[in-house]
Write a protein that holds these residues in place. Structure first.
Motif, PDB file in Angstrom:
ATOM      1  N   VAL A 145      91.105  27.641 -17.267  1.00  7.90           N
ATOM      2  CA  VAL A 145      90.946  26.269 -17.760  1.00  7.90           C
ATOM      3  C   VAL A 145      89.505  26.118 -18.245  1.00  7.90           C
ATOM      4  O   VAL A 145      88.571  26.608 -17.613  1.00  7.90           O
ATOM      5  CB  VAL A 145      91.252  25.230 -16.658  1.00  7.90           C
ATOM      6  CG1 VAL A 145      90.934  23.820 -17.128  1.00  7.90           C
ATOM      7  CG2 VAL A 145      92.715  25.327 -16.231  1.00  7.90           C
ATOM      8  N   TYR A 146      89.360  25.455 -19.381  1.00  6.34           N
ATOM      9  CA  TYR A 146      88.025  25.267 -19.932  1.00  6.34           C
ATOM     10  C   TYR A 146      87.909  23.913 -20.625  1.00  6.34           C
ATOM     11  O   TYR A 146      88.900  23.269 -20.951  1.00  6.34           O
ATOM     12  CB  TYR A 146      87.674  26.400 -20.912  1.00  6.34           C
ATOM     13  CG  TYR A 146      88.598  26.535 -22.094  1.00  6.34           C
ATOM     14  CD1 TYR A 146      88.282  25.966 -23.328  1.00  6.34           C
ATOM     15  CD2 TYR A 146      89.794  27.240 -22.004  1.00  6.34           C
ATOM     16  CE1 TYR A 146      89.116  26.099 -24.417  1.00  6.34           C
ATOM     17  CE2 TYR A 146      90.634  27.389 -23.093  1.00  6.34           C
ATOM     18  CZ  TYR A 146      90.289  26.812 -24.296  1.00  6.34           C
ATOM     19  OH  TYR A 146      91.117  26.949 -25.378  1.00  6.34           O
ATOM     20  N   VAL A 147      86.660  23.524 -20.840  1.00  2.00           N
ATOM     21  CA  VAL A 147      86.346  22.313 -21.584  1.00  2.00           C
ATOM     22  C   VAL A 147      85.959  22.744 -22.990  1.00  2.00           C
ATOM     23  O   VAL A 147      85.198  23.698 -23.174  1.00  2.00           O
ATOM     24  CB  VAL A 147      85.178  21.546 -20.932  1.00  2.00           C
ATOM     25  CG1 VAL A 147      84.745  20.365 -21.795  1.00  2.00           C
ATOM     26  CG2 VAL A 147      85.555  21.085 -19.529  1.00  2.00           C
ATOM     27  N   HIS A 148      86.514  22.063 -23.982  1.00  6.11           N
ATOM     28  CA  HIS A 148      86.162  22.361 -25.376  1.00  6.11           C
ATOM     29  C   HIS A 148      85.832  21.051 -26.082  1.00  6.11           C
ATOM     30  O   HIS A 148      86.560  20.072 -25.971  1.00  6.11           O
ATOM     31  CB  HIS A 148      87.314  23.058 -26.090  1.00  6.11           C
ATOM     32  CG  HIS A 148      87.056  23.312 -27.537  1.00  6.11           C
ATOM     33  ND1 HIS A 148      85.903  23.905 -28.003  1.00  6.11           N
ATOM     34  CD2 HIS A 148      87.788  23.036 -28.635  1.00  6.11           C
ATOM     35  CE1 HIS A 148      85.952  23.996 -29.315  1.00  6.11           C
ATOM     36  NE2 HIS A 148      87.087  23.469 -29.734  1.00  6.11           N
ATOM     37  N   PHE A 149      84.707  21.076 -26.780  1.00  2.44           N
ATOM     38  CA  PHE A 149      84.320  19.899 -27.562  1.00  2.44           C
ATOM     39  C   PHE A 149      83.422  20.339 -28.702  1.00  2.44           C
ATOM     40  O   PHE A 149      82.915  21.461 -28.722  1.00  2.44           O
ATOM     41  CB  PHE A 149      83.612  18.851 -26.698  1.00  2.44           C
ATOM     42  CG  PHE A 149      82.297  19.307 -26.113  1.00  2.44           C
ATOM     43  CD1 PHE A 149      81.103  19.070 -26.777  1.00  2.44           C
ATOM     44  CD2 PHE A 149      82.260  19.984 -24.908  1.00  2.44           C
ATOM     45  CE1 PHE A 149      79.900  19.492 -26.239  1.00  2.44           C
ATOM     46  CE2 PHE A 149      81.063  20.405 -24.355  1.00  2.44           C
ATOM     47  CZ  PHE A 149      79.876  20.158 -25.029  1.00  2.44           C
ATOM     48  N   GLY A 150      83.252  19.450 -29.636  1.00  2.00           N
ATOM     49  CA  GLY A 150      82.359  19.703 -30.756  1.00  2.00           C
ATOM     50  C   GLY A 150      81.541  18.471 -31.062  1.00  2.00           C
ATOM     51  O   GLY A 150      81.989  17.345 -30.845  1.00  2.00           O
ATOM     52  N   ASN A 151      80.345  18.712 -31.530  1.00  2.00           N
ATOM     53  CA  ASN A 151      79.449  17.634 -31.950  1.00  2.00           C
ATOM     54  C   ASN A 151      79.164  17.772 -33.435  1.00  2.00           C
ATOM     55  O   ASN A 151      78.903  18.876 -33.916  1.00  2.00           O
ATOM     56  CB  ASN A 151      78.116  17.709 -31.192  1.00  2.00           C
ATOM     57  CG  ASN A 151      78.276  17.435 -29.730  1.00  2.00           C
ATOM     58  OD1 ASN A 151      78.963  16.520 -29.337  1.00  2.00           O
ATOM     59  ND2 ASN A 151      77.634  18.254 -28.912  1.00  2.00           N
ATOM     60  N   ASP A 152      79.165  16.669 -34.134  1.00  2.00           N
ATOM     61  CA  ASP A 152      78.779  16.650 -35.536  1.00  2.00           C
ATOM     62  C   ASP A 152      77.255  16.544 -35.570  1.00  2.00           C
ATOM     63  O   ASP A 152      76.690  15.509 -35.221  1.00  2.00           O
ATOM     64  CB  ASP A 152      79.424  15.458 -36.240  1.00  2.00           C
ATOM     65  CG  ASP A 152      79.069  15.370 -37.711  1.00  2.00           C
ATOM     66  OD1 ASP A 152      78.142  16.077 -38.163  1.00  2.00           O
ATOM     67  OD2 ASP A 152      79.720  14.575 -38.402  1.00  2.00           O
ATOM     68  N   ILE A 153      76.603  17.624 -35.980  1.00  2.00           N
ATOM     69  CA  ILE A 153      75.140  17.633 -36.023  1.00  2.00           C
ATOM     70  C   ILE A 153      74.621  17.755 -37.467  1.00  2.00           C
ATOM     71  O   ILE A 153      73.489  18.179 -37.690  1.00  2.00           O
ATOM     72  CB  ILE A 153      74.561  18.750 -35.128  1.00  2.00           C
ATOM     73  CG1 ILE A 153      75.034  20.124 -35.582  1.00  2.00           C
ATOM     74  CG2 ILE A 153      74.894  18.499 -33.663  1.00  2.00           C
ATOM     75  CD1 ILE A 153      74.298  21.279 -34.908  1.00  2.00           C
ATOM     76  N   THR A 154      75.443  17.354 -38.407  1.00  2.72           N
ATOM     77  CA  THR A 154      75.098  17.474 -39.831  1.00  2.72           C
ATOM     78  C   THR A 154      73.735  16.875 -40.144  1.00  2.72           C
ATOM     79  O   THR A 154      72.955  17.469 -40.897  1.00  2.72           O
ATOM     80  CB  THR A 154      76.184  16.798 -40.695  1.00  2.72           C
ATOM     81  OG1 THR A 154      77.444  17.358 -40.353  1.00  2.72           O
ATOM     82  CG2 THR A 154      75.909  16.987 -42.167  1.00  2.72           C
TER      83      THR A 154
END
Length: 97
Positions: free
Chosen positions: A78-87
């Motif tokens: 089990v894992y945590v996955h996320f993304g950030n918009d750093i444009t």
């Protein structure tokens, strides 16, 4: 998102809910795809047990996303996955690639 190694989304935070991401589906179906996304680092992270990070330009909207795959300590597969918009913080020449 909290994700199982089989790519089932187990739980989402409030922001993911606002984006319309449901639980109980395969994470790659959001893109849509029948299998893991080409840039997915989940397998690498699951094998090593170490957090993985990847920056990439989204083909959908041209934004630079900083993605993370983080193992959940004490919970196998089990894992945590996320993304950030750093444009706004990326050098313009990186966006042109």
């Amino acid at each position: 998102m909290l994700i199982h190694a089989c790519r089932d989304i187990l739980a989402v935070n409030q922001r993911a809910k606002e984006l319309g991401i449901p639980t109980g589906i395969k994470c790659h179906s959001l893109y849509p795809s029948e299998r893991a996304c080409p840039g997915c680092l989940a397998n690498k992270m699951l094998k090593s047990g170490q957090t993985a990070r990847k920056g990439s330009v989204s083909v959908q909207n041209g934004r630079f996303l900083n993605g993370y795959w983080i193992p959940v300590q004490g919970v196998k597969e089990v894992y945590v996955h996320f993304g950030n918009d750093i444009t706004d913080f990326v050098k313009p020449e990186l966006l042109a690639e």
